[in-house]
Design a protein around this motif. Sequence first.
Motif, PDB file in Angstrom:
ATOM      1  N   ARG A   1       0.862  -1.388   0.315  1.00 23.46           N
ATOM      2  CA  ARG A   1      -0.233  -0.088   0.003  1.00 23.46           C
ATOM      3  C   ARG A   1       0.903   1.305  -0.039  1.00 23.46           C
ATOM      4  O   ARG A   1       1.867   1.763   0.454  1.00 23.46           O
ATOM      5  CB  ARG A   1      -1.299   0.024   1.240  1.00 23.46           C
ATOM      6  N   GLN A   2      -0.001   2.088  -0.874  1.00 24.92           N
ATOM      7  CA  GLN A   2       0.772   3.610  -0.417  1.00 24.92           C
ATOM      8  C   GLN A   2       0.033   4.411   0.136  1.00 24.92           C
ATOM      9  O   GLN A   2      -1.199   4.690  -0.401  1.00 24.92           O
ATOM     10  CB  GLN A   2       0.780   4.314  -2.161  1.00 24.92           C
TER      11      GLN A   2
ATOM     12  N   GLY B   1       3.491   9.840  -4.418  1.00 25.69           N
ATOM     13  CA  GLY B   1       4.895   9.961  -3.558  1.00 25.69           C
ATOM     14  C   GLY B   1       5.514   9.071  -2.848  1.00 25.69           C
ATOM     15  O   GLY B   1       6.838   9.542  -2.710  1.00 25.69           O
ATOM     16  N   HIS B   2       4.760   8.445  -1.855  1.00 25.73           N
ATOM     17  CA  HIS B   2       5.533   8.075  -0.558  1.00 25.73           C
ATOM     18  C   HIS B   2       5.814   6.456  -1.378  1.00 25.73           C
ATOM     19  O   HIS B   2       5.120   6.071  -2.051  1.00 25.73           O
ATOM     20  CB  HIS B   2       4.583   8.308   0.345  1.00 25.73           C
ATOM     21  N   ALA B   3       6.834   5.631  -0.442  1.00 22.19           N
ATOM     22  CA  ALA B   3       7.072   4.491  -0.789  1.00 22.19           C
ATOM     23  C   ALA B   3       5.848   3.665  -0.888  1.00 22.19           C
ATOM     24  O   ALA B   3       5.169   3.653   0.015  1.00 22.19           O
ATOM     25  CB  ALA B   3       8.099   4.048  -0.686  1.00 22.19           C
ATOM     26  N   PHE B   4       5.952   2.527  -1.496  1.00 17.27           N
ATOM     27  CA  PHE B   4       5.187   1.515  -1.296  1.00 17.27           C
ATOM     28  C   PHE B   4       5.318   0.583   0.111  1.00 17.27           C
ATOM     29  O   PHE B   4       7.102   0.379   0.176  1.00 17.27           O
ATOM     30  CB  PHE B   4       4.529   0.222  -2.630  1.00 17.27           C
ATOM     31  N   GLU B   5       4.387   0.254   0.831  1.00 16.31           N
ATOM     32  CA  GLU B   5       5.105  -0.804   1.508  1.00 16.31           C
ATOM     33  C   GLU B   5       4.164  -1.634   2.516  1.00 16.31           C
ATOM     34  O   GLU B   5       2.828  -1.691   1.433  1.00 16.31           O
ATOM     35  CB  GLU B   5       5.104  -0.238   3.187  1.00 16.31           C
TER      36      GLU B   5
ATOM     37  N   VAL C   1      -3.630   5.575  -0.902  1.00 15.27           N
ATOM     38  CA  VAL C   1      -3.999   5.735  -2.121  1.00 15.27           C
ATOM     39  C   VAL C   1      -4.075   5.419  -3.213  1.00 15.27           C
ATOM     40  O   VAL C   1      -4.198   5.010  -4.787  1.00 15.27           O
ATOM     41  CB  VAL C   1      -3.194   7.415  -2.304  1.00 15.27           C
ATOM     42  N   ALA C   2      -2.525   3.995  -2.903  1.00 19.53           N
ATOM     43  CA  ALA C   2      -2.625   2.425  -3.871  1.00 19.53           C
ATOM     44  C   ALA C   2      -2.697   1.466  -3.630  1.00 19.53           C
ATOM     45  O   ALA C   2      -1.451   1.666  -2.299  1.00 19.53           O
ATOM     46  CB  ALA C   2      -1.853   3.359  -5.394  1.00 19.53           C
ATOM     47  N   LEU C   3      -2.847   0.973  -4.571  1.00 18.54           N
ATOM     48  CA  LEU C   3      -2.703  -0.735  -3.501  1.00 18.54           C
ATOM     49  C   LEU C   3      -1.715  -1.817  -4.988  1.00 18.54           C
ATOM     50  O   LEU C   3      -2.180  -1.620  -6.330  1.00 18.54           O
ATOM     51  CB  LEU C   3      -3.519  -1.727  -2.863  1.00 18.54           C
TER      52      LEU C   3
END
Length: 92
Positions: A7-8, A12-16, A44-46
């Motif tokens: 997930r983000q 702009g942040h890294a996915f973890e 915001v994104a998967l």
Amino acid sequence: MIFEVFRQDRKGHAFEHAGSVEAPDAAFAEAYAREQYGRRGESVALWLVPRGAIHEVGDWTDEFDLKYRRVDGYSIKARLKEARERAGTTPP
């Protein structure tokens, strides 16, 4: 099938890695992941990845050995000599 979920939390942040879901196919996995990791707006994104598609990278070459961080020092002359020998450009 087991799918790993990344997930983000902000653009702009890294996915973890968030966790995993078990589903019969990718469509169900997407629905489960949206319900578990996205319904309250915390993502915001998967990304969904089948667990079998993840490969470990284990063998690191010597090029990543950061000798300059060692206490006994770093010999730039020796490293340049090794590089020239590999490139075949050693001076006569």
